[in-house]
Design an enzyme around this catalytic site. Structure first.
Site, short mmCIF file in Angstrom:
data_model
loop_
_atom_site.label_atom_id
_atom_site.label_comp_id
_atom_site.label_asym_id
_atom_site.label_seq_id
_atom_site.Cartn_x
_atom_site.Cartn_y
_atom_site.Cartn_z
N ASP A 244 0.83 -1.20 0.00
CA ASP A 244 0.00 0.00 0.00
C ASP A 244 0.87 1.26 0.00
OD1 ASP A 244 -2.86 0.87 0.41
OD2 ASP A 244 -2.00 1.83 2.19
N GLU A 310 14.83 -15.17 0.49
CA GLU A 310 15.23 -16.25 1.40
C GLU A 310 14.21 -17.38 1.41
OE1 GLU A 310 15.68 -14.68 5.32
OE2 GLU A 310 16.82 -12.95 4.57
C1 GLC Z 1 -4.31 2.89 -0.58
C2 GLC Z 1 -5.53 2.02 -0.47
C3 GLC Z 1 -6.67 2.86 -0.07
C4 GLC Z 1 -6.37 3.46 1.28
C5 GLC Z 1 -5.06 4.23 1.26
C6 GLC Z 1 -4.57 4.52 2.63
O1 GLC Z 1 -4.44 3.80 -1.59
O2 GLC Z 1 -5.73 1.35 -1.67
O3 GLC Z 1 -7.86 2.16 -0.02
O4 GLC Z 1 -7.40 4.32 1.68
O5 GLC Z 1 -4.04 3.50 0.64
O6 GLC Z 1 -4.10 3.35 3.23
#
Ligand code: GLC
Length: 599
Positions: A244, A310
């Site tokens: 993310d 790993e």
């Molecule tokens: C990313 C996720 C989204 C979330 C954001 C904050 O973009 O896909 O859904 O709100 O990160 O974590």
């Protein structure tokens, strides 16, 4: 001109016009799992299906999907023919951003089940030949995370505070935030704390909701924690991580002020979409906002690459990085970093043949410079579903969403037709493709959610100016019939976002066996993609088609997508797939065909 249609292919074509042949060995409806488990870098050509757990399948009737619900429904994904699933977060969380606010990275939130449920899911998926990728959220934690609670309780300058980006305020009494950064969800990106004695304290940075404080990735302690977290899930047997906000973890030194362009999508901060006149190669390194795409992130991913190496098997990292141009995004997938990065330039392209051709060319070229495959994606849980987005007639920056008062709302018939053509185009491209749950059913964005049902922090942080992302997150329909279309168990009426009343026809069971359904189109496309090895072949454009047409070969398959108004004459060959029933030997508007050409 003869186009022959194989009846067992399920291609929606009219018998009256198209000839039939039988016994075509190229058309297989075997699951596409054959590319998995063969050892070599499965992810290069994989079709990866995104499960948004809270909206996939609810086993206990609380209105929120869960891990046992997913496990129960996995056979349907096996039949669809995908290679892997990516699970959006199911870890412990107060759910202020639907789980992207993690309070414990190594446990399952009770809403979704237990670690044992996760192990069951993993085993069931592997039993079906499906790889499992989990979501890792490293840019920020939840404010409920122990690390943040300890930081709040500790003094300014303490090691606990150094885990996050705490700063003194500016202005005479520190009343103003440390800089002018705005949250992706709207409003300032800083929140002031209160000292134990009740006086106002330091501020902390949150690029997203205030419940999501940003970690300080310059701090080696933070890096060490996340290597442990990677190992925790790798030891359990996951096949990889979707990372993310993989372009946001490191911030520019000194946290300088920055004002993004007015038309920027919420995650990019820079150019969103690809204007044909922008030369990506000339702009190798345009300046990045001080919170996106900083050079320092790459060192982190190199370290993670080593951790994954790993482990046995081909474990993968996939970057959620809203970075442009593509030549810059390619830095995320250098051989010693991640394996994949979402191609949001492709997702952001309009329904325009010239633009799509340019993006496809640049994607393949940019990723090839680092030896990586391109990925392709049209929908996910952060964007307007492409069955609606592709028919919008007004600008709609990513993250803003659409609702009843949005300008240029889509015609649903045009939207679905374009979505089927767009998906048929995407699934014919070499590389790896991502499919978001429900797109295989042709689901549109839910536009008319009641205001009181909306939950996206964007909706609240912009004082209802932006609708946000709830419309693409509505629980998906499995069987016809309210109250939950089979999302919940029998007798359950709960669904965390209300489902529309007219979803019977979208339900998976309604579409099974109907050769003209969107589900059948996806199944056919995935089976053909596998049997013709389209993910690993090469694309070559075909000359002689107009500006509104995309025409190319990939291996032994010719793909033609007509995005223009005028019908396009089709070449001689066996029709393998058509995104719409063909009533004459010409390709109508907003339609894609796959043909095996006979020379
Ligand atoms: C990313 C996720 C989204 C979330 C954001 C904050 O973009 O896909 O859904 O709100 O990160 O974590």
């Amino acid at each position: 001109m003869t186009i022959a249609n194989t009846p067992e292919s399920g291609a929606p074509a009219s018998d009256a016009v198209l000839e039939s042949t039988t016994g075509d060995p190229a058309v297989s409806t075997e699951p596409a799992a054959t590319l998995v488990g063969t050892g070599g870098e499965w992810w290069r050509s994989a079709v990866i299906y995104q499960i948004y757990p809270r909206s996939f399948s609810d086993s206990d009737g609380d209105g929120i999907g869960d891990l046992p619900g997913i496990t129960r429904r996995l056979p349907a994904l096996g039949e669809l023919g995908i290679d892997a699933i990516w699970l959006s977060p199911f870890m412990t969380s107060p759910q202020h951003d639907a789980g992207y606010d993690v309070a414990d990275y190594c446990d399952v939130d009770p809403l979704f089940g237990t670690l044992g449920d996760f192990d069951d899911l993993l085993a069931a998926a592997h039993g079906l030949g499906i790889k499992v990728i989990v979501d890792l959220v490293p840019n920020h934690t939840s404010w409920d995370h122990r690390w943040f609670r300890e930081a709040l309780a500790a003094a300014p300058g303490s090691p606990e505070r150094a885990r996050y980006l705490f700063r003194d305020g500016t202005g005479p009494n520190g009343d103003l935030p440390p800089n002018n950064w705005q949250s992706v969800f709207g409003g300032p990106a800083w929140e002031r704390t209160t000292n134990p004695d009740g006086t106002p304290g330091q501020w902390y940075l949150h690029l997203f909701d205030r419940s999501q404080p940003d970690l300080d990735w310059e701090n080696p302690w933070v890096r060490a924690q996340f290597e442990d977290i990677l190992r925790f899930w790798l030891d359990r047997g996951v096949d990889g991580f979707r990372v993310d906000v993989a372009h946001g973890m490191v911030k520019a030194h000194g946290l300088p002020d920055y004002t993004p362009p007015a038309d920027a999508g919420s995650m990019g901060g820079g150019v969103v979409g690809l204007e044909p006149e922008i030369d990506a190669n000339a702009a190798l390194d345009p300046p990045s906002p001080p919170y996106w795409a900083q050079e320092g992130v790459h060192e982190i991913f190199r370290a993670w690459h080593s951790v994954l190496s790993e482990y046995e098997g081909d474990r993968v990292l996939c970057a959620e990085a809203w970075v442009e141009p593509l030549t810059k995004l390619a830095l995320w997938v250098r051989p010693d970093e991640m394996q994949q990065a979402f191609n949001f330039t492709y997702l952001s392209a309009g329904w325009d043949a010239a633009e799509l051709r340019l993006v496809i060319d640049r994607s393949i070229a940019a990723f090839a410079t680092v030896g990586a495959p391109s990925t392709w994606v049209l929908s996910n849980h952060d964007v307007v579903r492409h069955a609606s987005r592709l028919a919008l007639t007004a600008e709609n920056p990513q993250g803003h969403g659409i609702g009843p008062d949005s300008p240029g709302l889509p015609d649903p018939v045009v939207g679905l037709r374009r979505a089927r053509a767009a998906s048929s185009l995407m699934l014919a491209l070499p590389g790896s493709a991502y499919v978001y749950q429900g797109e295989e059913l042709g689901l549109p964005e839910v536009i008319d959610l009641p205001d009181e049902a909306r939950q996206d922090p964007t909706w609240f942080r912009t004082d209802h100016e932006r609708y946000g992302r709830d419309g693409c997150r509505v629980p998906i329909p499995w069987e016809p019939g309210e109250p939950t279309y089979g999302f919940g168990p029998d007798g359950s009426t709960a669904s965390w976002l209300p489902q529309p009343r007219d979803w019977d026809g979208y339900a998976r069971a309604s579409q099974e066996g109907d050769p003209e359904s969107t589900l059948s189109l996806y199944k056919l496309a995935l089976a053909l993609r596998s049997s013709h090895a389209l993910g690993t072949r090469e694309l070559a454009w075909l000359p002689g088609y107009g500006d509104d047409v995309l025409a190319f070969t990939n291996g032994d398959v010719t793909v033609i997508a007509n995005l223009g108004a005028a019908p396009v004459e089709l070449p001689v060959g066996d029709l393998l797939l058509s995104s719409e029933p063909l009533t004459e030997a010409a390709l109508p508007t907003d339609t894609t065909v796959w043909i095996r050409t006979t020379l």
